[in-house]
Design a protein around this motif. Sequence first.
Motif, PDB file in Angstrom:
ATOM      1  N   LEU A   1       0.820  -1.210   0.000  1.00 52.63           N
ATOM      2  CA  LEU A   1       0.000   0.000   0.000  1.00 52.63           C
ATOM      3  C   LEU A   1       0.854   1.260   0.000  1.00 52.63           C
ATOM      4  O   LEU A   1       0.507   2.258  -0.620  1.00 52.63           O
ATOM      5  CB  LEU A   1      -0.957  -0.004   1.190  1.00 52.63           C
ATOM      6  N   GLN A   2       1.987   1.214   0.693  1.00 56.55           N
ATOM      7  CA  GLN A   2       2.871   2.387   0.696  1.00 56.55           C
ATOM      8  C   GLN A   2       3.464   2.612  -0.692  1.00 56.55           C
ATOM      9  O   GLN A   2       3.581   3.742  -1.155  1.00 56.55           O
ATOM     10  CB  GLN A   2       3.997   2.216   1.727  1.00 56.55           C
ATOM     11  N   GLY A   3       3.810   1.536  -1.378  1.00 55.56           N
ATOM     12  CA  GLY A   3       4.311   1.664  -2.745  1.00 55.56           C
ATOM     13  C   GLY A   3       3.256   2.214  -3.688  1.00 55.56           C
ATOM     14  O   GLY A   3       3.547   3.057  -4.541  1.00 55.56           O
ATOM     15  N   PHE A   4       2.013   1.760  -3.517  1.00 56.63           N
ATOM     16  CA  PHE A   4       0.918   2.283  -4.331  1.00 56.63           C
ATOM     17  C   PHE A   4       0.734   3.774  -4.074  1.00 56.63           C
ATOM     18  O   PHE A   4       0.583   4.567  -5.001  1.00 56.63           O
ATOM     19  CB  PHE A   4      -0.375   1.515  -4.008  1.00 56.63           C
ATOM     20  N   ALA A   5       0.773   4.170  -2.814  1.00 55.67           N
ATOM     21  CA  ALA A   5       0.600   5.587  -2.453  1.00 55.67           C
ATOM     22  C   ALA A   5       1.777   6.426  -2.932  1.00 55.67           C
ATOM     23  O   ALA A   5       1.593   7.588  -3.316  1.00 55.67           O
ATOM     24  CB  ALA A   5       0.424   5.734  -0.949  1.00 55.67           C
ATOM     25  N   ASN A   6       2.972   5.882  -2.912  1.00 54.94           N
ATOM     26  CA  ASN A   6       4.136   6.639  -3.373  1.00 54.94           C
ATOM     27  C   ASN A   6       4.039   6.977  -4.858  1.00 54.94           C
ATOM     28  O   ASN A   6       4.533   8.015  -5.290  1.00 54.94           O
ATOM     29  CB  ASN A   6       5.424   5.876  -3.110  1.00 54.94           C
TER      30      ASN A   6
ATOM     31  N   ILE B   1      -5.830  -3.973  11.636  1.00 55.41           N
ATOM     32  CA  ILE B   1      -5.652  -2.980  10.571  1.00 55.41           C
ATOM     33  C   ILE B   1      -4.953  -1.740  11.111  1.00 55.41           C
ATOM     34  O   ILE B   1      -4.044  -1.199  10.478  1.00 55.41           O
ATOM     35  CB  ILE B   1      -7.012  -2.622   9.933  1.00 55.41           C
ATOM     36  N   GLY B   2      -5.371  -1.279  12.288  1.00 54.14           N
ATOM     37  CA  GLY B   2      -4.753  -0.104  12.891  1.00 54.14           C
ATOM     38  C   GLY B   2      -3.274  -0.293  13.171  1.00 54.14           C
ATOM     39  O   GLY B   2      -2.487   0.660  13.133  1.00 54.14           O
ATOM     40  N   GLN B   3      -2.882  -1.528  13.439  1.00 53.15           N
ATOM     41  CA  GLN B   3      -1.480  -1.811  13.730  1.00 53.15           C
ATOM     42  C   GLN B   3      -0.630  -1.900  12.466  1.00 53.15           C
ATOM     43  O   GLN B   3       0.522  -1.471  12.467  1.00 53.15           O
ATOM     44  CB  GLN B   3      -1.386  -3.119  14.507  1.00 53.15           C
ATOM     45  N   TRP B   4      -1.200  -2.452  11.370  1.00 53.15           N
ATOM     46  CA  TRP B   4      -0.375  -2.758  10.208  1.00 53.15           C
ATOM     47  C   TRP B   4      -0.640  -1.924   8.961  1.00 53.15           C
ATOM     48  O   TRP B   4       0.268  -1.704   8.173  1.00 53.15           O
ATOM     49  CB  TRP B   4      -0.521  -4.237   9.837  1.00 53.15           C
ATOM     50  N   VAL B   5      -1.862  -1.508   8.755  1.00 52.38           N
ATOM     51  CA  VAL B   5      -2.199  -0.850   7.491  1.00 52.38           C
ATOM     52  C   VAL B   5      -2.110   0.669   7.659  1.00 52.38           C
ATOM     53  O   VAL B   5      -2.807   1.242   8.488  1.00 52.38           O
ATOM     54  CB  VAL B   5      -3.615  -1.254   7.017  1.00 52.38           C
ATOM     55  N   PRO B   6      -1.264   1.319   6.873  1.00 48.01           N
ATOM     56  CA  PRO B   6      -1.125   2.774   7.006  1.00 48.01           C
ATOM     57  C   PRO B   6      -2.339   3.496   6.426  1.00 48.01           C
ATOM     58  O   PRO B   6      -3.003   2.999   5.520  1.00 48.01           O
ATOM     59  CB  PRO B   6       0.133   3.085   6.183  1.00 48.01           C
ATOM     60  N   SER B   7      -2.618   4.680   6.962  1.00 47.45           N
ATOM     61  CA  SER B   7      -3.656   5.501   6.336  1.00 47.45           C
ATOM     62  C   SER B   7      -3.034   6.137   5.096  1.00 47.45           C
ATOM     63  O   SER B   7      -1.853   6.477   5.079  1.00 47.45           O
ATOM     64  CB  SER B   7      -4.165   6.564   7.303  1.00 47.45           C
ATOM     65  N   MET B   8      -3.840   6.280   4.070  1.00 53.63           N
ATOM     66  CA  MET B   8      -3.336   6.793   2.800  1.00 53.63           C
ATOM     67  C   MET B   8      -3.309   8.314   2.840  1.00 53.63           C
ATOM     68  O   MET B   8      -4.177   8.942   3.442  1.00 53.63           O
ATOM     69  CB  MET B   8      -4.222   6.312   1.651  1.00 53.63           C
ATOM     70  N   ARG B   9      -2.313   8.884   2.193  1.00 51.57           N
ATOM     71  CA  ARG B   9      -2.201  10.338   2.132  1.00 51.57           C
ATOM     72  C   ARG B   9      -1.545  10.733   0.819  1.00 51.57           C
ATOM     73  O   ARG B   9      -0.903   9.920   0.159  1.00 51.57           O
ATOM     74  CB  ARG B   9      -1.420  10.891   3.315  1.00 51.57           C
TER      75      ARG B   9
ATOM     76  N   ARG C   1      -7.211   1.179  -0.154  1.00 51.12           N
ATOM     77  CA  ARG C   1      -6.975   0.780   1.243  1.00 51.12           C
ATOM     78  C   ARG C   1      -8.178   0.003   1.781  1.00 51.12           C
ATOM     79  O   ARG C   1      -8.022  -1.052   2.417  1.00 51.12           O
ATOM     80  CB  ARG C   1      -6.711   1.999   2.117  1.00 51.12           C
ATOM     81  N   THR C   2      -9.381   0.496   1.531  1.00 49.35           N
ATOM     82  CA  THR C   2     -10.593  -0.176   2.012  1.00 49.35           C
ATOM     83  C   THR C   2     -10.718  -1.570   1.418  1.00 49.35           C
ATOM     84  O   THR C   2     -10.977  -2.547   2.137  1.00 49.35           O
ATOM     85  CB  THR C   2     -11.837   0.663   1.655  1.00 49.35           C
ATOM     86  N   GLN C   3     -10.531  -1.690   0.113  1.00 48.13           N
ATOM     87  CA  GLN C   3     -10.646  -2.995  -0.538  1.00 48.13           C
ATOM     88  C   GLN C   3      -9.554  -3.956  -0.074  1.00 48.13           C
ATOM     89  O   GLN C   3      -9.794  -5.156   0.079  1.00 48.13           O
ATOM     90  CB  GLN C   3     -10.611  -2.836  -2.057  1.00 48.13           C
ATOM     91  N   ALA C   4      -8.349  -3.439   0.173  1.00 52.55           N
ATOM     92  CA  ALA C   4      -7.263  -4.286   0.661  1.00 52.55           C
ATOM     93  C   ALA C   4      -7.579  -4.806   2.065  1.00 52.55           C
ATOM     94  O   ALA C   4      -7.340  -5.986   2.361  1.00 52.55           O
ATOM     95  CB  ALA C   4      -5.953  -3.501   0.665  1.00 52.55           C
ATOM     96  N   CYS C   5      -8.130  -3.958   2.918  1.00 51.23           N
ATOM     97  CA  CYS C   5      -8.491  -4.389   4.274  1.00 51.23           C
ATOM     98  C   CYS C   5      -9.598  -5.437   4.235  1.00 51.23           C
ATOM     99  O   CYS C   5      -9.557  -6.419   4.996  1.00 51.23           O
ATOM    100  CB  CYS C   5      -8.925  -3.189   5.111  1.00 51.23           C
TER     101      CYS C   5
END
Length: 193
Positions: free
Chosen positions: A123-128, A173-181, A143-147
């Motif tokens: 997800l971080q690579g996708f956001a980058n 999810i809160g521990q591992w999945v970053p919020s997208m920005r 992010r929603t679909q991945a979760c």
Amino acid sequence: MRYADDAVLGFQYRDDANRFRRALTERLAKFSLKLHPEKTRLVEFGRYAAENRAKRKEGKPETFAFLGFTHLCGKRRSDGRFTVHRTTQSKRLRAFLSDLKKWLLANRHIPVAAQGQYLRQALQGFANYFGVPGNIGALNAVRTQACRAWFRALRRRSQKAVRLNWQKMQLIIGQWVPSMRIVHPHPNERLRV
């Protein structure tokens, strides 16, 4: 303020575009390359495209896909002036989610921490790459679909799926999945000299 008639201006740009296309074709031919005829087209795009097409009753300006983004003619919310909106190309978005779902289902037996690290990196690579201004909707959708896909994969680990409910999943999810920005700056900030 425009100094030329729209019809004359439109033909001038069309002539320039055709001249550029011919020059590019000749240049590529020197290196034994050529433009793909189905993927190369002239598109009326820019500040006056919406006005010109409305006068001709042709509807909205065309969009085009380039480097994984769909480019659209748009207006800024602040002052209503022209801007280029870039959103993630739907084909790329679906392919990313499909690959992610396949990986999660194939690797659901590995520890949750290892899955979480992989999902965070993906997800971080996708956001980058796709984290451009105006594309936050696509980032949040991914992010929603991945979760959801991760939740389904974890629930299919054993017959004891009842133990993992959405409240517990939200903690994971809160521990591992970053919020997208948005990662990239606006063009006027990036190109400021």
